[in-house]
Design an enzyme around this catalytic site. Structure first.
Site, PDB file in Angstrom:
ATOM      1  N   HIS A 115       0.855  -1.154   0.168  1.00 15.01           N
ATOM      2  CA  HIS A 115       0.302   0.211   0.021  1.00 15.01           C
ATOM      3  C   HIS A 115       0.977   1.051  -0.340  1.00 15.01           C
ATOM      4  O   HIS A 115       1.701   2.108  -0.673  1.00 15.01           O
ATOM      5  CB  HIS A 115      -0.908   0.266   1.378  1.00 15.01           C
ATOM      6  CG  HIS A 115      -1.886  -1.418   1.139  1.00 15.01           C
ATOM      7  ND1 HIS A 115      -2.424  -1.808   0.194  1.00 15.01           N
ATOM      8  CD2 HIS A 115      -2.294  -2.273   2.123  1.00 15.01           C
ATOM      9  CE1 HIS A 115      -3.259  -2.674   0.634  1.00 15.01           C
ATOM     10  NE2 HIS A 115      -3.070  -3.027   1.511  1.00 15.01           N
ATOM     11  N   ASP A 168      -5.094  -8.355  -3.605  1.00 13.54           N
ATOM     12  CA  ASP A 168      -5.505  -8.457  -2.286  1.00 13.54           C
ATOM     13  C   ASP A 168      -6.706  -8.660  -1.526  1.00 13.54           C
ATOM     14  O   ASP A 168      -6.526 -10.473  -0.855  1.00 13.54           O
ATOM     15  CB  ASP A 168      -5.410  -6.584  -2.015  1.00 13.54           C
ATOM     16  CG  ASP A 168      -5.074  -6.351  -0.633  1.00 13.54           C
ATOM     17  OD1 ASP A 168      -5.086  -7.323   0.262  1.00 13.54           O
ATOM     18  OD2 ASP A 168      -5.105  -5.377   0.159  1.00 13.54           O
TER      19      ASP A 168
HETATM   20 ZN    ZN Z   1      -3.355  -7.336   2.228  1.00 11.34          ZN
END
Ligand code: ZN
Length: 475
Positions: free
Chosen positions: A288, A339
Site C-alpha cells: 500500500h 489483495d
Molecule cells: Zn493485505
C-alpha cells in the site's frame, strides 16, 4: 525439452519477431534444434501478483451495504475500532476500512484448512485465467478459530501450498507475524486470536516450510504491520539466520488512522519510521504505502524496495491514492496485487492505477517515462519487474534462466482488430472487458488452454460447496 515459437514476443525492451522459446524442467533455456510449436501472435511474460489474502475471495461482495452508525459502533470490540468509528463520524461516513474488517473477521473465523484450500484453488484458477502466473500469499490465518494451534501448526499454510500445486500457479508463501492489536502493544482481540504466533513459533513455522521450497514455491517473511508487530519482534525475526535471504513484506500506511496513531506514539509517520529504524532495501515490499509525504515517497523510491500497490482493493476500502507520479519520477519500484480479490485481473489493477492518477490530477497518460511513452508498456513492465523482485523468484521475463511463465493473447479477439505490436499492450490494458488471455503457461506447464483451466470444473464445484456452507453459517 519443449520448443515454441512466438510470432511476436514482448519484453520491456520491445518486440521480438519469431522468437524461439525453449522450456526445460519449468525454465526457459537457450533454444536449439527444431523450431517447435507456434504459440500465436502475441506472447507476454505472465504477471506476478504480489499481494493476496486468499480467503478473502470468498467474501467479495459481502461488505458493500452501508452499516448504520449505531450498528457500526456496536460492531467495534476494540479501542482502535472505536477511535476509527469516531473519526468516521466526523467525516459523516460510517463505513470504512474498519467496518469492512469486522465482516472479514466474521468470515475468517469459520475457515478451516480444507475450506482454505478450496477457496484458494478457485482463486488461483481465476488468477491464471486472468494472466497472473505467480502469487505472493500474505498469510495470517495460522490457528484454529479459538486460537489453539492445529495438530500440525503449518496446516493452514500447507492448504495454500496444496492449492497452488493443484492449479499450477507459482507461490511465494509469506507466513505472517501478527502479535499485537495496536500500536500501544495491547493483546489481540478475541477475533484476532487465530492470527497470533510468538517469534519462536513463527521461526519454526518458517523453517518447516522453507524445507519444501522448489521452483514453484518460495518462502518469505511477512510482518503484518507496524500496529501488529512490536519493533523488538521485528528485529528478532530479521536477525534470525533462516530469514536472511528471504523477501520481506509489510502492510504500511494504508489508512490515515494508522498514520495518526504512529505519529502520536512514535513521533514519526509509518514509512518514515520504517526507513529510519529498519534496513529497508530491495528485499522489502511495502504493501500500500498510500499515505506518504513527499520526502517519504522519495526515500522509499531510493531504498530499492518495492511498493506493493493494490488499486482495486484500495479503492474498494476507501484507502486513498498512492503518489504514483512523484514515485515514478524517482524511479521507484512497484508491483500489483489483488489483495482482497474484489477484482482478479492485472488489466483492472493497472488500469485503475493509472485512472486514479488521471482523476486526481485531471491529466492523461501519467505513467510514462522518457524511455517509453506508452502507458500500457510502462505499467506492465514496471509491475513485472517489481512483482518478480517482491516474489523473490526469477520470473517476469522470458529469457534463459527464468521460470517459464507466459501468456498468449487471443489475436482473433475483436478488441485487437486493426492493432499491431505498437499498440498491443495499450489495447490489452485500456480497451474493453473481454478477457484476452487465451493460453497461460506457468512453471513450464500449460495451466490454461483456450481460456479454460485444466481442472476448473472440479475446483469450481468444490468451491461452490465450500462457500455455500460458510455463507450459511455467517449470515
Ligand atoms: Zn493485505
Amino acid at each position: 525439452m519443449k520448443s515454441y515459437v512466438a510470432e511476436s514476443l514482448w519484453s520491456p525492451q520491445g518486440w521480438t519477431r519469431d522468437a524461439r522459446i525453449a522450456v526445460d524442467a519449468g525454465r526457459v533455456v537457450a533454444a536449439q534444434g527444431e523450431a517447435g510449436e507456434r504459440l500465436g501472435r502475441y506472447v507476454l511474460p505472465g504477471m506476478p501478483n504480489l499481494h493476496s489474502h486468499a480467503f478473502q475471495r470468498a467474501m467479495a461482495g459481502l461488505a458493500e451495504k452501508q452499516i448504520h452508525p449505531a450498528v457500526s459502533n456496536a460492531l467495534f470490540p476494540d479501542r482502535e475500532g472505536q477511535k476509527a468509528a469516531v473519526r468516521d463520524r466526523t467525516s459523516q461516513q460510517s463505513d470504512s476500512f474498519w467496518t469492512w474488517r469486522e465482516t472479514m473477521y466474521t468470515f475468517a473465523n469459520r475457515i478451516g484448512p480444507d475450506d482454505l484450500r478450496a477457496i484458494a484453488a478457485q482463486l488461483y484458477v481465476e488468477m491464471l485465467k486472468a494472466g497472473y502466473t505467480h502469487v505472493c500469499e500474505f498469510h495470517y490465518l495460522h490457528h484454529r478459530p479459538d486460537g489453539k494451534p492445529y495438530a500440525d501448526p503449518a496446516a493452514m499454510s500447507l492448504a495454500l501450498v496444496e492449492a497452488a500445486r493443484e492449479t499450477g500457479i507459482g507461490l511465494t508463501l509469506l507466513p505472517t507475524l501478527y502479535l499485537t492489536g495496536g500500536f500501544d502493544g495491547r493483546a489481540l482481540s478475541e477475533r484476532q486470536r487465530r492470527f497470533g504466533l510468538d517469534v519462536d513459533a513463527y521461526l519454526s513455522l518458517l523453517q518447516q516450510l522453507a524445507k519444501m521450497e522448489n521452483a514453484a514455491l518460495r518462502i518469505g517473511v511477512a510482518l503484518h504491520s507496524l500496529r501488529a508487530v512490536p519493533e523488538r519482534a521485528m528485529r528478532e525475526v530479521l536477525a534470525a539466520g533462516e530469514t536472511r535471504a528471504m523477501p520481506i513484506h509489510i502492510h504500511i500506511a494504508e489508512q490515515i488512522g494508522e498514520v495518526q496513531d504512529c505519529l502520536a506514539l512514535r513521533n514519526a509517520r509509518p514509512v518514515e519510521w520504517l526507513l529510519d529504524n529498519l534496513p529497508v532495501d530491495a528485499r522489502w515490499c511495502l504493501v500500500h504505502a498510500t499515505h506518504m509525504s513527499a520526502q517519504e515517497t522519495q526515500r522509499l523510491a531510493q531504498s530499492g524496495a518495492v511498493a506493493g500497490l493494490c488499486p482495486t482493493t484500495e479503492a474498494n476500502l476507501g484507502d486513498g491514492l498512492f503518489p504514483l507520479k512523484a514515485y515514478f519520477d524517482d524511479s521507484g519500484a512497484l508491483g500489483i496485487g489483488s489483495d482482497s480479490h474484489i477484482s482478479v485481473s492485472p488489466v483492472e489493477e493497472l488500469r485503475w492505477l493509472e485512472y486514479g492518477q488521471r482523476l486526481a490530477t485531471r491529466h492523461r497518460n501519467i505513467a510514462v517515462s522518457a524511455a517509453n511513452r506508452s502507458v500500457g508498456e510502462t505499467l506492465y513492465a514496471a509491475a513485472l519487474r517489481g512483482g518478480a523482485q517482491a516474489a523473490g523468484v526469477a520470473i517476469g521475463a522470458i529469457e534463459p534462466g527464468a521460470r517459464a511463465d507466459l501468456v498468449v493473447l487471443d489475436e482473433a479477439a475483436p478488441q485487437l482488430a486493426g492493432r499491431d505490436e505498437a499498440s498491443l499492450v495499450d489495447t490489452f490494458l485500456f480497451a474493453g472487458n473481454a478477457n484476452l488471455v487465451r493460453h497461460v503457461m506457468a512453471n513450464g506447464d500449460w495451466a490454461v488452454r483456450d481460456f479454460r483451466h485444466r481442472d476448473e470444473e472440479r475446483i469450481a464445484a468444490r468451491y461452490r460447496e465450500t462457500v455455500a456452507r460458510l455463507a450459511s453459517q455467517v449470515y
